[in-house]
Design an enzyme around this catalytic site. Structure first.
Site, PDB file in Angstrom:
ATOM      1  N   HIS A 546       0.846  -1.201   0.000  1.00 19.79           N
ATOM      2  CA  HIS A 546       0.000   0.000   0.000  1.00 19.79           C
ATOM      3  C   HIS A 546       0.881   1.250   0.000  1.00 19.79           C
ATOM      4  O   HIS A 546       0.733   2.124   0.850  1.00 19.79           O
ATOM      5  CB  HIS A 546      -0.931  -0.033   1.215  1.00 19.79           C
ATOM      6  CG  HIS A 546      -1.883  -1.193   1.191  1.00 19.79           C
ATOM      7  ND1 HIS A 546      -2.381  -1.790   2.316  1.00 19.79           N
ATOM      8  CD2 HIS A 546      -2.432  -1.866   0.147  1.00 19.79           C
ATOM      9  CE1 HIS A 546      -3.201  -2.777   1.972  1.00 19.79           C
ATOM     10  NE2 HIS A 546      -3.243  -2.847   0.659  1.00 19.79           N
TER      11      HIS A 546
HETATM   12  C1  LIG Z   1      -0.492  -7.386  -5.008  1.00 15.74           C
HETATM   13  C2  LIG Z   1      -1.277  -6.178  -4.547  1.00 15.74           C
HETATM   14  C3  LIG Z   1      -2.507  -6.363  -3.944  1.00 15.74           C
HETATM   15  C4  LIG Z   1      -3.223  -5.247  -3.514  1.00 15.74           C
HETATM   16  N1  LIG Z   1      -4.474  -5.450  -3.017  1.00 15.74           N
HETATM   17  C5  LIG Z   1      -5.235  -4.395  -2.689  1.00 15.74           C
HETATM   18  C6  LIG Z   1      -6.576  -4.591  -2.274  1.00 15.74           C
HETATM   19  O1  LIG Z   1      -7.102  -5.699  -2.237  1.00 15.74           O
HETATM   20  N2  LIG Z   1      -7.293  -3.486  -1.930  1.00 15.74           N
HETATM   21  C7  LIG Z   1      -6.757  -2.241  -1.947  1.00 15.74           C
HETATM   22  O2  LIG Z   1      -7.444  -1.286  -1.574  1.00 15.74           O
HETATM   23  N3  LIG Z   1      -5.501  -2.016  -2.388  1.00 15.74           N
HETATM   24  C8  LIG Z   1      -4.739  -3.072  -2.787  1.00 15.74           C
HETATM   25  N4  LIG Z   1      -3.496  -2.856  -3.289  1.00 15.74           N
HETATM   26  C9  LIG Z   1      -3.029  -1.456  -3.466  1.00 15.74           C
HETATM   27  C10 LIG Z   1      -3.796  -0.690  -4.562  1.00 15.74           C
HETATM   28  O3  LIG Z   1      -4.140  -1.528  -5.635  1.00 15.74           O
HETATM   29  C11 LIG Z   1      -2.966   0.512  -5.026  1.00 15.74           C
HETATM   30  O4  LIG Z   1      -2.798   1.370  -3.913  1.00 15.74           O
HETATM   31  C12 LIG Z   1      -3.613   1.331  -6.149  1.00 15.74           C
HETATM   32  O5  LIG Z   1      -3.967   0.510  -7.225  1.00 15.74           O
HETATM   33  C13 LIG Z   1      -2.623   2.417  -6.618  1.00 15.74           C
HETATM   34  O6  LIG Z   1      -3.190   3.126  -7.696  1.00 15.74           O
HETATM   35  P1  LIG Z   1      -2.382   4.244  -8.500  1.00 15.74           P
HETATM   36  O7  LIG Z   1      -3.335   4.854  -9.443  1.00 15.74           O
HETATM   37  O8  LIG Z   1      -1.667   5.100  -7.550  1.00 15.74           O
HETATM   38  O9  LIG Z   1      -1.248   3.444  -9.292  1.00 15.74           O
HETATM   39  P2  LIG Z   1      -1.397   2.258 -10.333  1.00 15.74           P
HETATM   40  O10 LIG Z   1      -2.747   1.639 -10.243  1.00 15.74           O
HETATM   41  O11 LIG Z   1      -0.217   1.394 -10.117  1.00 15.74           O
HETATM   42  O12 LIG Z   1      -1.314   2.976 -11.747  1.00 15.74           O
HETATM   43  C14 LIG Z   1      -0.141   3.457 -12.315  1.00 15.74           C
HETATM   44  C15 LIG Z   1      -0.193   3.188 -13.820  1.00 15.74           C
HETATM   45  O13 LIG Z   1       0.798   3.969 -14.457  1.00 15.74           O
HETATM   46  C16 LIG Z   1       1.488   3.172 -15.396  1.00 15.74           C
HETATM   47  N5  LIG Z   1       2.833   3.738 -15.534  1.00 15.74           N
HETATM   48  C17 LIG Z   1       3.827   3.756 -14.630  1.00 15.74           C
HETATM   49  N6  LIG Z   1       4.903   4.405 -15.107  1.00 15.74           N
HETATM   50  C18 LIG Z   1       4.574   4.805 -16.348  1.00 15.74           C
HETATM   51  C19 LIG Z   1       5.279   5.528 -17.347  1.00 15.74           C
HETATM   52  N7  LIG Z   1       6.529   5.980 -17.148  1.00 15.74           N
HETATM   53  N8  LIG Z   1       4.670   5.755 -18.543  1.00 15.74           N
HETATM   54  C20 LIG Z   1       3.393   5.319 -18.747  1.00 15.74           C
HETATM   55  N9  LIG Z   1       2.684   4.635 -17.830  1.00 15.74           N
HETATM   56  C21 LIG Z   1       3.266   4.385 -16.632  1.00 15.74           C
HETATM   57  C22 LIG Z   1       1.488   1.788 -14.792  1.00 15.74           C
HETATM   58  O14 LIG Z   1       1.732   0.793 -15.749  1.00 15.74           O
HETATM   59  C23 LIG Z   1       0.097   1.732 -14.174  1.00 15.74           C
HETATM   60  O15 LIG Z   1      -0.867   1.270 -15.081  1.00 15.74           O
HETATM   61  C24 LIG Z   1      -2.713  -3.943  -3.685  1.00 15.74           C
HETATM   62  C25 LIG Z   1      -1.461  -3.768  -4.284  1.00 15.74           C
HETATM   63  C26 LIG Z   1      -0.743  -4.863  -4.715  1.00 15.74           C
HETATM   64  C27 LIG Z   1       0.586  -4.658  -5.361  1.00 15.74           C
END
Ligand SMILES: Cc1cc2nc3c(=O)[nH]c(=O)nc-3n(C[C@H](O)[C@H](O)[C@H](O)COP(=O)(O)OP(=O)(O)OC[C@H]3O[C@@H](n4cnc5c(N)ncnc54)[C@H](O)[C@@H]3O)c2cc1C
Length: 621
Positions: A546
């Protein structure tokens, strides 16, 4: 197919009819398998057009189609006058992303950024290479497409603390409406509020175990609740999950793909952004450059704003590569400094730990050899949702000190049926084999209950730094797990709570007792002593997945802040960050729902700030 075309080693061959039926069955199953992740489920890829026709200017460029980025892009293209480009480094989700529980098989594939922390002295020693593994989704839907699907909103206090720290419009009373806006039933056909589709997780796992957990935790003073309605609170309750009819519902599917036929939205997949460019004053982001399919270098210009939603690891990485970060660090890597900001600092995460009970109880069935096959068949042909699930159906939030209404520990529970070695696959895949053998042996002899403990508010703070100025190099992640002694003390209290659970009437009736994993490294300590548990945590403790905080939001008086409370990067007029990285601190619960809320909140700020331009609606499309 005729009878003669199949020569099976049967005592007698089919005269034709059975062969035809079996062939039809095969075809049905294969068609259903393909339909798990059909092309039409995902946004069309604008990559070929971009290569052939070039890329024009866009009003908004959203970097990353993850949990937050998909929300932002979807909301921005509701204005038909705004051209929106989404650049996502990953591709469409494969079938394993769609089936809850199989997401673990995406780790160490091209659908995951396989990050590892720098060596951690207090934790992760039983993991391969003795390093904390930190996967992040690299696909449409981002980490929300590889996660455990649990949807909880954090504690009201989390957001009131953000507000108290000077983040206006981020208190619980402010953010509540954005949680509501995100979830499906709120919307209607003409005003499509609500894209997140939630399902109750009640039909998975064992109702017998769930009942026992409700009773056992209640015996220890943790109230049973029907749900966590108004944010989480101390108690045990069933969990909603981002799932519909047994299929995952990431925001990449529900928010982005759903609206991706809008003509003003372009999504380019396999587009790895490696730099955001600024004008000579450094005050305006002008364009972004990215590598497409690892073969082409392209650039897209922006008219209004760049929205960075690459997540807690990649958002700070990309900012630093673009010259926004701690001056000394950038200078060391010969990266020209555009803005000196504490980007990458303030890394926060929960800490997790697995503890197991063995369950010698005949009320629970051992796994039948054919069960997985039966369930898979039903799942494919009947859309049956009980195949496997990524998470437990209930969770408990507990204050182990019993000194306030704020939980300091969260517990997930899973029943591992006797013989079902697959059900522990996720932990086995990450651990060194030496530390899994005894659990496998035990699981062949009895059921196990696996408890996943998460400390909800660690104090330890880490940071992210670049390894080099090469965008293909993974950054260095200094997690600093348990570096604050109070965090270890909390985990130890969390383990004591499990020991007390063992003594409850409900657990004794189940005949469930703590299973001691033979651990020669800790044998010198008396079993169950504090020293023993400290040693156990060192081996079996992990990060909580997280990660938050590395592009911290805060008022201008906050020297640790990188974005203001409207998510604008300090010093730049038209670059916002909207993802888990802006959270000033990690909330008391799983982070996906708060990240989706941040996407909604951020999109709303953008719409307000460009209001005079806000004409022409796509909302019903
Ligand atoms: C194994 C696992 C299980 C989890 N389970 C849960 C759960 O059950 N419930 C919960 O609430 N949370 C859970 N989490 C945490 C939660 O999913 C994350 O906190 C949340 O998805 C983060 O969202 P975000 O938009 O910040 O990043 P992300 O969803 O990671 O989005 C970032 C996106 O940007 C893209 N990206 C990155 N760098 C670049 C670049 N340079 N150029 C273009 N694209 C790029 C990536 O490919 C990705 O698609 C879990 C996490 C993991 C790893």
């Amino acid at each position: 197919m005729t009878n003669t075309s199949i020569q099976l080693p049967c005592a007698a061959q089919s005269v034709g009819a059975v062969n035809s039926l079996v062939t039809t069955l095969f075809q049905t199953i294969l068609t259903a398998q393909c339909a798990l992740s059909a092309k039409s489920d995902w946004p069309p890829d604008y990559g070929d057009e971009a290569l052939n026709d070039g890329i024009g200017k866009y009003d908004f460029i959203v970097i990353g189609a993850g949990s937050a980025g998909s929300v932002v892009a979807s909301r921005l293209c509701e204005n038909a006058k705004w051209k929106v480009l989404v650049l996502e480094a990953g591709d469409d989700p494969p079938q394993e992303s769609e089936i809850p529980g199989l997401h673990i098989y995406l780790e160490r594939t091209r659908y995951s950024w396989d990050y590892y922390s720098e060596p951690q002295p207090h934790i992760c020693q039983a993991l391969k290479r003795r390093l904390c593994y930190t996967p992040r989704g690299k696909l449409i839907g981002g980490t929300g497409a590889i996660n455990g699907m649990i949807y909880v909103k954090g504690h009201r206090q989390d957001f009131d603390d953000w507000l108290a720290a000077g983040n206006t419009q981020w208190g619980w009373a402010d953010v509540k409406q954005f949680y509501e806006r995100a979830v499906s039933p709120v919307g209607n056909a003409t005003h499509p509020m609500g894209y997140v589709v939630l399902d109750a997780n009640k039909d998975v796992g064992s109702m017998l175990l769930n009942g026992a957990i409700f009773n056992a935790t209640a015996e220890l003073g943790v109230p049973s609740r029907s749900a966590f309605e108004d944010g989480i609170e101390v108690g045990t309750a069933f969990l909603p999950v981002t799932n519909s009819n047994g299929r995952r519902t990431s925001t990449g599917k529900t928010y982005l793909a759903k609206v991706s036929r809008r003509p003003n939205l372009h999504v380019i997949k396999n587009a790895h952004v490696h730099k955001i460019h600024f004008d000579s004053s450094g005050k305006r982001a002008t364009r972004v450059t990215f590598s497409l399919r690892e073969s082409y270098e392209l650039s897209a210009e922006v008219r209004k704003e760049v929205v960075l939603s690459a997540g807690t690891i990649d958002s700070p990485k990309l900012l630093m590569l673009s010259g926004v970060g701690p001056r000394k660090h950038l200078e060391k890597l010969d990266i020209p400094v555009v803005h000196d900001l504490p980007v990458g600092s303030n890394l926060r995460d929960h800490v997790s730990l697995m503890v197991h009970f063995k369950l010698e109880n005949t009320s629970f069935d051992a796994l039948e050899q054919t069960r997985h096959i039966d369930l898979l068949y039903q799942f494919l042909t009947r859309n049956n949702s009980r195949l496997v699930n990524g998470s437990s159906s209930i969770t408990s939030f507990v204050n182990t000190k019993r000194d306030s209404d704020l939980p300091d520990m969260q517990y997930h529970y899973a029943l591992n049926q006797q013989g079902d070695v697959e059900s522990l696959g996720v932990y086995f895949a990450r651990r060194d084999q030496k530390y899994t053998a005894s659990l496998i042996r035990q699981l062949r002899k009895s059921h196990l209950i696996s408890f996943l403990l998460l400390s909800t508010k660690p104090r330890s703070v880490g940071k992210i730094r670049l390894r080099s100025s090469d965008y293909l190099d993974h950054p260095r992640i200094f997690s600093n797990y348990l570096s604050d002694p109070e965090d270890m003390a909390t985990i130890l209290r969390g383990i004591r709570f499990i020991e007390r659970l063992e003594g409850t009437k409900a657990m004794r009736e189940l005949n469930a007792t703590l299973f001691r994993i033979p651990l020669e490294e800790c044998d010198e300590y008396e079993y169950r002593s504090e020293a023993y548990w400290r040693c156990y945590v060192k081996y079996f403790g992990e990060g909580g997945y997280h990660l938050t905080g590395t592009v911290k939001m805060g008022p201008s008086s906050d020297r640790g802040a990188c974005v203001d409370p409207r998510l604008r990067l300090y010093g730049v007029e038209n670059l916002r960050v909207a993802d888990a990285s802006i959270m000033p601190d990690v909330p008391h619960a799983n982070t996906n729902a708060p990240t989706i809320m941040i996407g909604e909140r951020g999109a709303d700020f953008i719409k307000q700030d460009w209001k005079e331009d806000d004409q022409g609606s796509n909302e019903s499309k």
